[in-house]
Scaffold this active site. Structure first.
Site, PDB file in Angstrom:
ATOM      1  N   ASP A 104       0.831  -1.210   0.000  1.00  0.00           N
ATOM      2  CA  ASP A 104       0.000   0.000   0.000  1.00  0.00           C
ATOM      3  C   ASP A 104       0.867   1.262   0.000  1.00  0.00           C
ATOM      4  O   ASP A 104       1.980   1.258   0.521  1.00  0.00           O
ATOM      5  CB  ASP A 104      -0.912  -0.027   1.235  1.00  0.00           C
ATOM      6  N   HIS A 133       1.946   3.608  -9.109  1.00  0.00           N
ATOM      7  CA  HIS A 133       1.706   2.176  -9.341  1.00  0.00           C
ATOM      8  C   HIS A 133       2.862   1.569 -10.146  1.00  0.00           C
ATOM      9  O   HIS A 133       3.261   0.437  -9.912  1.00  0.00           O
ATOM     10  CB  HIS A 133       0.380   1.964 -10.063  1.00  0.00           C
ATOM     11  N   SER A 145      -7.388  -5.421  -5.096  1.00  0.00           N
ATOM     12  CA  SER A 145      -8.461  -6.069  -4.339  1.00  0.00           C
ATOM     13  C   SER A 145      -9.782  -5.984  -5.105  1.00  0.00           C
ATOM     14  O   SER A 145      -9.930  -5.145  -6.011  1.00  0.00           O
ATOM     15  CB  SER A 145      -8.609  -5.393  -2.970  1.00  0.00           C
ATOM     16  N   LEU A 171      10.921 -20.675  -4.929  1.00  0.00           N
ATOM     17  CA  LEU A 171      10.044 -19.700  -4.255  1.00  0.00           C
ATOM     18  C   LEU A 171       8.684 -19.726  -4.938  1.00  0.00           C
ATOM     19  O   LEU A 171       8.606 -19.683  -6.171  1.00  0.00           O
ATOM     20  CB  LEU A 171      10.631 -18.286  -4.371  1.00  0.00           C
TER      21      LEU A 171
HETATM   22  C1  IPE Z   1      -5.212  -2.646   0.030  1.00  0.00           C
HETATM   23  O1  IPE Z   1      -4.965  -1.304  -0.202  1.00  0.00           O
HETATM   24  C2  IPE Z   1      -5.241  -3.393  -1.273  1.00  0.00           C
HETATM   25  C3  IPE Z   1      -3.959  -3.527  -1.948  1.00  0.00           C
HETATM   26  C4  IPE Z   1      -2.791  -3.139  -1.500  1.00  0.00           C
HETATM   27  C5  IPE Z   1      -4.028  -4.187  -3.218  1.00  0.00           C
HETATM   28  P1  IPE Z   1      -6.167  -0.249  -0.310  1.00  0.00           P
HETATM   29  O2  IPE Z   1      -5.538   1.073  -0.506  1.00  0.00           O
HETATM   30  O3  IPE Z   1      -7.138  -0.690  -1.329  1.00  0.00           O
HETATM   31  O4  IPE Z   1      -6.829  -0.395   1.114  1.00  0.00           O
HETATM   32  P2  IPE Z   1      -7.809   0.594   1.903  1.00  0.00           P
HETATM   33  O5  IPE Z   1      -8.843   1.059   0.929  1.00  0.00           O
HETATM   34  O6  IPE Z   1      -6.962   1.724   2.403  1.00  0.00           O
HETATM   35  O7  IPE Z   1      -8.335  -0.243   3.013  1.00  0.00           O
HETATM   36  C1  IPE Z   2      -1.719   0.283  -3.274  1.00  0.00           C
HETATM   37  O1  IPE Z   2      -1.500   1.647  -3.360  1.00  0.00           O
HETATM   38  C2  IPE Z   2      -1.993  -0.343  -4.609  1.00  0.00           C
HETATM   39  C3  IPE Z   2      -3.408  -0.661  -4.823  1.00  0.00           C
HETATM   40  C4  IPE Z   2      -4.325  -0.639  -3.922  1.00  0.00           C
HETATM   41  C5  IPE Z   2      -3.800  -1.035  -6.171  1.00  0.00           C
HETATM   42  P1  IPE Z   2      -2.689   2.702  -3.269  1.00  0.00           P
HETATM   43  O2  IPE Z   2      -3.102   3.054  -4.662  1.00  0.00           O
HETATM   44  O3  IPE Z   2      -3.768   2.246  -2.404  1.00  0.00           O
HETATM   45  O4  IPE Z   2      -1.921   3.929  -2.624  1.00  0.00           O
HETATM   46  P2  IPE Z   2      -2.506   4.958  -1.562  1.00  0.00           P
HETATM   47  O5  IPE Z   2      -2.994   4.170  -0.393  1.00  0.00           O
HETATM   48  O6  IPE Z   2      -3.596   5.699  -2.247  1.00  0.00           O
HETATM   49  O7  IPE Z   2      -1.324   5.814  -1.227  1.00  0.00           O
HETATM   50 MG    MG Z   3      -4.140   2.465  -0.383  1.00  0.00          MG
END
Ligand code: IPE
Ligand code: IPE
Ligand code: MG
Length: 256
Positions: A27, A44, A72, A138
């Site tokens: 995240d 990303h 997700s 792995l």
């Molecule tokens: C969790 O991150 C999902 C992934 C890292 C793929 P999110 O950014 O979607 O989670 P929330 O919305 O903060 O819970």
């Molecule tokens: C995690 O990074 C990747 C995905 C959930 C796809 P985020 O896109 O959620 O990044 P933040 O949380 O907005 O910084």
């Molecule tokens: Mg996030």
């Protein structure tokens, strides 16, 4: 805001050895980009490139299972351009990295559903799985279009379709109907980006996982951060509901 701080512990004889299975909630890509005045997709991209570094560090440590949470079932609610962009980046990375991963003995697995993903992306995921299926060094499980609740619902649907009787339904049987069948439960779940929640990740499998949350944003999470997480894990004492110290004789089950 992250409020949890790892307590200082003195490793004792019951401290944990290295985890067999590390799972990572990657995240913080969006915030990483925002801090640099870049579009979210640049975050990303940087995050996807970082997977490479962490896989290498995991291989060096000799940890045999690594699961990464990349998209997700709830991430579909993001703007369409971001979702499409993410799919494009994943297709690119599979294309670019699969043969190197294969040469390093990495087996690629997919957790979640291929449903709704663009056909070329589905195709490259299936190809990567097929190419690497005999590798044993792995197992890299990629949770993409994954949701823990959806996974459990799918398992229940399979069980009902198989016509099993209530007595046949055990924890082992349910585990075997999940997309993680064959993987050990994660010993350590690392979340980057400062939030302290599961966000629908491995909710069945995480029953006794150790958690480690760090404010470091995923694109910045490197081998030193992994080393820190592992050091914290190794000092934890896992009790699985029992008591500290050497195993004792279990109490007899109550008789009816
Ligand atoms: C969790 O991150 C999902 C992934 C890292 C793929 P999110 O950014 O979607 O989670 P929330 O919305 O903060 O819970
Ligand atoms: C995690 O990074 C990747 C995905 C959930 C796809 P985020 O896109 O959620 O990044 P933040 O949380 O907005 O910084
Ligand atoms: Mg996030």
């Amino acid at each position: 805001m992250l409020t949890y701080t790892e307590p200082q512990r003195t490793p004792g004889p019951s401290a944990s050895p290295l985890p067999r299975h590390i799972a990572v909630i990657m995240d913080g890509n969006g915030r990483w980009a925002q801090q640099r005045g870049l579009p979210r997709l640049a975050g990303h991209r940087a995050g996807t490139e970082n997977i490479h570094r962490v896989v290498r560090a995991t291989l060096e440590r000799g940890v045999p299972y690594l699961t990464i949470y990349a998209f997700s079932t709830e991430n579909w609610s993001r703007p369409r351009e971001e979702v499409r962009g993410l799919f494009g980046i994943l297709a690119e990375v599979i294309h670019r990295e699969t043969s190197a991963l294969h040469k390093q003995g990495v087996q690629i697995r997919h957790l979640g559903s291929l449903e709704g993903l663009p056909a070329p992306l589905r195709g490259s995921i299936v190809e990567a799985i097929e190419l690497t299926k005999a590798n044993r060094r792995l197992v890299l499980a990629v949770a993409f279009n994954y949701g823990g609740r959806r996974e459990i619902v799918a398992a229940v649907q399979r069980i009902v379709r198989e016509g099993l009787s209530p007595e046949e339904i055990t924890e082992e049987l349910v585990s075997a109907r999940l997309s993680t069948d064959g993987l050990p439960d994660p010993d350590l779940i690392i979340r980057t980006g400062g939030e302290v929640r599961l966000s629908n990740f491995l909710i069945w499998q995480a029953a006794y996982s150790e958690y480690y949350a760090t404010p470091t944003l995923w694109p910045d999470f490197g081998p030193e951060d992994l080393a820190e997480a592992l050091a914290a894990y190794c000092q934890r004492q896992r009790r699985f509901g029992g008591l500290a110290g050497p195993p004792t004789q279990p109490a007899p089950l109550p008789t009816a």
